[in-house]
Design a protein around this motif. Structure first.
Motif, PDB file in Angstrom:
ATOM      1  N   LYS A  53       0.836  -1.218   0.000  1.00  0.00           N
ATOM      2  CA  LYS A  53       0.000   0.000   0.000  1.00  0.00           C
ATOM      3  C   LYS A  53       0.860   1.254   0.000  1.00  0.00           C
ATOM      4  O   LYS A  53       2.058   1.202   0.316  1.00  0.00           O
ATOM      5  CB  LYS A  53      -0.929   0.019   1.228  1.00  0.00           C
ATOM      6  CG  LYS A  53      -0.186  -0.090   2.561  1.00  0.00           C
ATOM      7  CD  LYS A  53       0.043   1.229   3.256  1.00  0.00           C
ATOM      8  CE  LYS A  53       1.465   1.523   3.599  1.00  0.00           C
ATOM      9  NZ  LYS A  53       2.137   0.937   4.690  1.00  0.00           N
ATOM     10  N   TYR A 110       0.370   5.346   1.554  1.00  0.00           N
ATOM     11  CA  TYR A 110      -0.513   6.233   2.316  1.00  0.00           C
ATOM     12  C   TYR A 110      -0.755   7.484   1.502  1.00  0.00           C
ATOM     13  O   TYR A 110       0.186   8.233   1.222  1.00  0.00           O
ATOM     14  CB  TYR A 110       0.144   6.653   3.635  1.00  0.00           C
ATOM     15  CG  TYR A 110      -0.101   5.702   4.779  1.00  0.00           C
ATOM     16  CD1 TYR A 110      -1.194   5.862   5.613  1.00  0.00           C
ATOM     17  CD2 TYR A 110       0.776   4.661   5.032  1.00  0.00           C
ATOM     18  CE1 TYR A 110      -1.417   4.996   6.672  1.00  0.00           C
ATOM     19  CE2 TYR A 110       0.567   3.790   6.090  1.00  0.00           C
ATOM     20  CZ  TYR A 110      -0.535   3.972   6.904  1.00  0.00           C
ATOM     21  OH  TYR A 110      -0.752   3.124   7.949  1.00  0.00           O
ATOM     22  N   HIS A 164       1.504   7.568  10.808  1.00  0.00           N
ATOM     23  CA  HIS A 164       1.951   7.998  12.142  1.00  0.00           C
ATOM     24  C   HIS A 164       0.794   8.557  12.979  1.00  0.00           C
ATOM     25  O   HIS A 164       0.526   8.035  14.057  1.00  0.00           O
ATOM     26  CB  HIS A 164       3.132   8.994  12.079  1.00  0.00           C
ATOM     27  CG  HIS A 164       4.432   8.305  11.776  1.00  0.00           C
ATOM     28  ND1 HIS A 164       5.071   7.500  12.696  1.00  0.00           N
ATOM     29  CD2 HIS A 164       5.191   8.257  10.654  1.00  0.00           C
ATOM     30  CE1 HIS A 164       6.173   6.997  12.150  1.00  0.00           C
ATOM     31  NE2 HIS A 164       6.267   7.429  10.907  1.00  0.00           N
ATOM     32  N   VAL A 207      -2.207   8.166  12.590  1.00  0.00           N
ATOM     33  CA  VAL A 207      -3.229   7.116  12.725  1.00  0.00           C
ATOM     34  C   VAL A 207      -2.973   6.249  13.959  1.00  0.00           C
ATOM     35  O   VAL A 207      -3.907   5.701  14.552  1.00  0.00           O
ATOM     36  CB  VAL A 207      -3.290   6.264  11.415  1.00  0.00           C
ATOM     37  CG1 VAL A 207      -2.049   5.410  11.224  1.00  0.00           C
ATOM     38  CG2 VAL A 207      -4.549   5.409  11.362  1.00  0.00           C
ATOM     39  N   GLY A 238       8.119   1.459   3.478  1.00  0.00           N
ATOM     40  CA  GLY A 238       6.890   2.239   3.588  1.00  0.00           C
ATOM     41  C   GLY A 238       5.779   1.767   2.676  1.00  0.00           C
ATOM     42  O   GLY A 238       4.724   2.387   2.594  1.00  0.00           O
ATOM     43  N   GLY A 266       4.385  -1.210   3.048  1.00  0.00           N
ATOM     44  CA  GLY A 266       3.562  -2.197   3.755  1.00  0.00           C
ATOM     45  C   GLY A 266       3.942  -3.645   3.486  1.00  0.00           C
ATOM     46  O   GLY A 266       3.068  -4.524   3.466  1.00  0.00           O
ATOM     47  N   GLN A 282       5.527  -4.427  16.923  1.00  0.00           N
ATOM     48  CA  GLN A 282       5.894  -3.015  17.048  1.00  0.00           C
ATOM     49  C   GLN A 282       5.688  -2.530  18.488  1.00  0.00           C
ATOM     50  O   GLN A 282       5.441  -1.352  18.734  1.00  0.00           O
ATOM     51  CB  GLN A 282       5.096  -2.168  16.043  1.00  0.00           C
ATOM     52  CG  GLN A 282       5.489  -2.463  14.596  1.00  0.00           C
ATOM     53  CD  GLN A 282       4.529  -1.949  13.522  1.00  0.00           C
ATOM     54  OE1 GLN A 282       4.443  -2.529  12.449  1.00  0.00           O
ATOM     55  NE2 GLN A 282       3.805  -0.878  13.806  1.00  0.00           N
ATOM     56  N   ALA A 300       0.885   0.292  16.906  1.00  0.00           N
ATOM     57  CA  ALA A 300       0.521   0.008  15.516  1.00  0.00           C
ATOM     58  C   ALA A 300      -0.902   0.463  15.296  1.00  0.00           C
ATOM     59  O   ALA A 300      -1.687   0.568  16.237  1.00  0.00           O
ATOM     60  CB  ALA A 300       0.628  -1.487  15.228  1.00  0.00           C
ATOM     61  N   SER A 301      -1.219   0.746  14.035  1.00  0.00           N
ATOM     62  CA  SER A 301      -2.617   1.032  13.691  1.00  0.00           C
ATOM     63  C   SER A 301      -3.152  -0.130  12.868  1.00  0.00           C
ATOM     64  O   SER A 301      -2.402  -1.015  12.460  1.00  0.00           O
ATOM     65  CB  SER A 301      -2.691   2.316  12.860  1.00  0.00           C
ATOM     66  OG  SER A 301      -2.230   2.050  11.552  1.00  0.00           O
ATOM     67  N   ASP A 346      -2.514  -0.460   7.773  1.00  0.00           N
ATOM     68  CA  ASP A 346      -1.810  -1.263   6.761  1.00  0.00           C
ATOM     69  C   ASP A 346      -2.466  -2.627   6.591  1.00  0.00           C
ATOM     70  O   ASP A 346      -2.641  -3.111   5.470  1.00  0.00           O
ATOM     71  CB  ASP A 346      -0.359  -1.521   7.192  1.00  0.00           C
ATOM     72  CG  ASP A 346       0.517  -0.299   7.110  1.00  0.00           C
ATOM     73  OD1 ASP A 346      -0.009   0.813   7.226  1.00  0.00           O
ATOM     74  OD2 ASP A 346       1.734  -0.468   6.922  1.00  0.00           O
ATOM     75  N   THR A 388      10.204   0.499  11.326  1.00  0.00           N
ATOM     76  CA  THR A 388       8.890   1.047  11.686  1.00  0.00           C
ATOM     77  C   THR A 388       8.752   1.219  13.197  1.00  0.00           C
ATOM     78  O   THR A 388       8.325   2.277  13.675  1.00  0.00           O
ATOM     79  CB  THR A 388       7.769   0.125  11.148  1.00  0.00           C
ATOM     80  OG1 THR A 388       7.911   0.038   9.734  1.00  0.00           O
ATOM     81  CG2 THR A 388       6.393   0.664  11.475  1.00  0.00           C
ATOM     82  N   GLY A 404       4.377   5.780   4.592  1.00  0.00           N
ATOM     83  CA  GLY A 404       4.697   4.795   5.625  1.00  0.00           C
ATOM     84  C   GLY A 404       5.511   5.401   6.747  1.00  0.00           C
ATOM     85  O   GLY A 404       5.437   6.602   7.021  1.00  0.00           O
ATOM     86  N   ALA A 405       6.323   4.568   7.358  1.00  0.00           N
ATOM     87  CA  ALA A 405       7.028   5.004   8.564  1.00  0.00           C
ATOM     88  C   ALA A 405       8.099   6.045   8.287  1.00  0.00           C
ATOM     89  O   ALA A 405       8.427   6.853   9.153  1.00  0.00           O
ATOM     90  CB  ALA A 405       7.640   3.794   9.258  1.00  0.00           C
TER      91      ALA A 405
END
Ligand code: ADP
Ligand code: PMV
Ligand code: MG
Length: 328
Positions: A9, A11, A16, A18, A116, A118, A156, A160-161, A164, A202, A285-286
Motif C-alpha cells: 500500500k 498512504y 503515524h 493514525v 513504507g 507495507g 511493534q 501500531a494502527s 496497513d 517502523t 509509511g514510517a
C-alpha cells in the motif's frame, strides 16, 4: 499446500498520526507478497524468505530463543527479519486452537522491505490467510485483518494502527480511524513511487514520534493537524479533486518532516517530483528512508525521479482493487 497473496500500500495521507487515533487513508497497490505454507507435525517453523535483505536464507527453528537458526547474522537482524512471520503463526495457533502446529513457510514478495509500502502487513495477511486455510479454517476478511493487526501490534511493541493490515486484507482505498475501518471510493489516482533503496525501522520511527509527542505540545498539535488534513482530503477525494489532493499531500509531508520521520533522500525525491510538476508528493509509511508517493498523470515525475541522485527506482503503481487472494 496452501498459497495466498496480499498487496502492499501507499498512504495518501495520515501515517503515524493514525497510531494516535487520527484518520488515515491508505490505498492498496499492485505489488504483492505471496506466501506458501505446508503444515508440519513436529511443531517447528521453517521459513524460506528469498527477498529478505539477509541475502535470502532458509531457517529452521521451533521459535524458542535456545533453538535459533545457525546463520551468520546478528541476533537483532535475525529477529527483525523473522518476527512478523513468527507472530503471524502465533496468531494462527491462537485462532485455530492448534497450539503445537508447525509450518514450512515460503515467502516471495514484490514489495521492498521496510520502505513504507507495507511489506510487513502484506506478508502477515497472506501468511495468516494461508496458514489458517491449511488448517481448515477460513477467516472472514475483517477477522483476518484483526489478527494481522494484532501481529503488527505485538511486533511493534504495542504501537501500531489497523491501517496497513486492513488495507492489505481488503484492497482498494480505505479509511481507518481507531478501530473503525472501512473501504471508500476513490477516483483514479495516478501514483508514482520513488524508492531510495533504503529502509526505516517502523517500530523505532513510531517510538520516536511517541517520545516527541510526549515531550512537546507542538508534536501533539502536529499529529492533530494531520487528522484535520485527512478530513479535508476526504472531501477532495469524494470530489475527485486531484489538485487539492496533491496540495494536501505536500502539507502532509511537511508535517511528517516536523515529526522527524523524513530523510535527506526522501526530501530530495519529494522535491524532484514537485519540480517535475507532480500535483503533490510525500513520504509514505514510517519514513526514515524508503519510498515517496507522488500524484502525476503525466510521465514527467517518473522520468525526473529516474534521474534523481539517490533514487534507485521510480515506477507507477496501480490501485489494487483486490486484497488478499487465495491462490491454492
Ligand atoms: N519478503 C519478505 N520475507 C520475509 N519477511 C518479510 C518480507 N517482507 C517483509 N517482511 C517482514 O517485514 C519487515 C519489514 O516491515 P516494516 O519495517 O513494517 O516495513 P514495511 O512494512 O514498510 O515494508 C521485515 O523486517 C520482515 O520482518
Ligand atoms: C507509521 C505507521 O502509521 C505506518 C507504517 O507503515 P510501514 O510499515 O512503514 O509501511 C505505523 C502504523 O500505522 O502501524
Ligand atoms: Mg510495516
Amino acid at each position: 499446500m496452501t498459497v495466498s497473496s496480499a498487496p502492499g500500500k501507499v498512504y495518501l495521507f495520515g501515517e503515524h498520526a493514525v497510531v494516535y487515533g487520527e484518520p488515515a487513508v491508505p490505498c492498496a497497490i499492485e505489488l504483492r507478497a505471496r506466501v506458501e505454507v505446508n503444515r508440519r507435525d513436529d511443531g517447528k517453523l521453517r521459513v524460506h524468505a528469498e527477498d529478505l535483505s539477509l541475502d535470502g536464507f532458509t531457517v529452521e527453528y521451533s521459535g524458542t530463543t535456545d533453538d535459533r537458526p545457525d546463520v551468520n547474522v546478528s541476533e537483532s537482524l535475525l529477529s527483525a527479519a523473522t518476527e512478523y512471520v513468527d507472530e503471524a503463526i502465533e496468531q494462527v495457533r491462537a485462532v485455530t486452537g492448534e497450539d503445537d502446529v508447525g509450518f514450512d513457510v515460503t515467502i516471495e514478495s514484490d514489495i521492498p522491505l521496510g520502505a513504507g509500502l507495507g511489506s510487513s502487513a502484506a506478508v502477515v495477511v497472506a501468511a495468516i490467510d494461508a496458514a489458517t486455510r491449511e488448517l481448515g479454517t477460513t477467516l472472514e476478511p475483517v477477522e483476518l485483518a484483526e489478527r494481522a493487526y494484532r501481529t503488527e501490534y505485538e511486533v511493534q511493541d504495542g504501537q501500531a494502527s489497523r491501517a496497513d493490515t486492513f488495507c492489505s486484507a481488503t484492497g482498494g482505498a480505505v479509511r481507518v480511524e481507531g478501530d473503525d475501518c472501512r473501504s471508500i471510493d476513490a477516483p483514479d489516482l495516478p501514483f508514482v513511487i520513488g524508492f531510495d533503496g533504503g529502509a526505516g525501522d517502523t517500530g523505532q520511527l513510531v517510538a520516536g514520534v511517541r517520545t516527541l509527542r510526549e515531550e512537546y505540545d507542538f508534536a501533539e498539535d502536529t499529529v492533530e493537524t494531520v487528522g484535520d488534513l485527512v478530513r479535508a482530503g476526504e472531501d477532495a477525494l469524494a470530489d475527485g479533486d486531484l489538485e487539492e489532493l496533491g496540495q494536501l499531500m505536500d502539507f502532509n509531508h511537511g508535517l511528517l518532516s516536523a515529526l522527524g520521520v523524513s530523510s535527506r533522500s526522501l526530501d530530495r525525491m519529494v522535491w524532484a517530483a514537485r519540480d517535475a510538476g507532480a500535483l503533490g508528493a510525500k513520504l509514505t509509511g514510517a519514513g526514515g528512508g524508503g519510498c515517496i508517493v507522488a500524484l502525476d498523470p503525466t510521465p514527467e515525475t517518473e522520468t525526473a525521479l529516474s534521474f534523481t541522485p539517490g533514487c534507485e527506482d521510480a515506477f507507477r503503481a496501480e490501485l489494487a482493487e483486490e486484497g488478499v487472494r487465495q491462490l491454492e
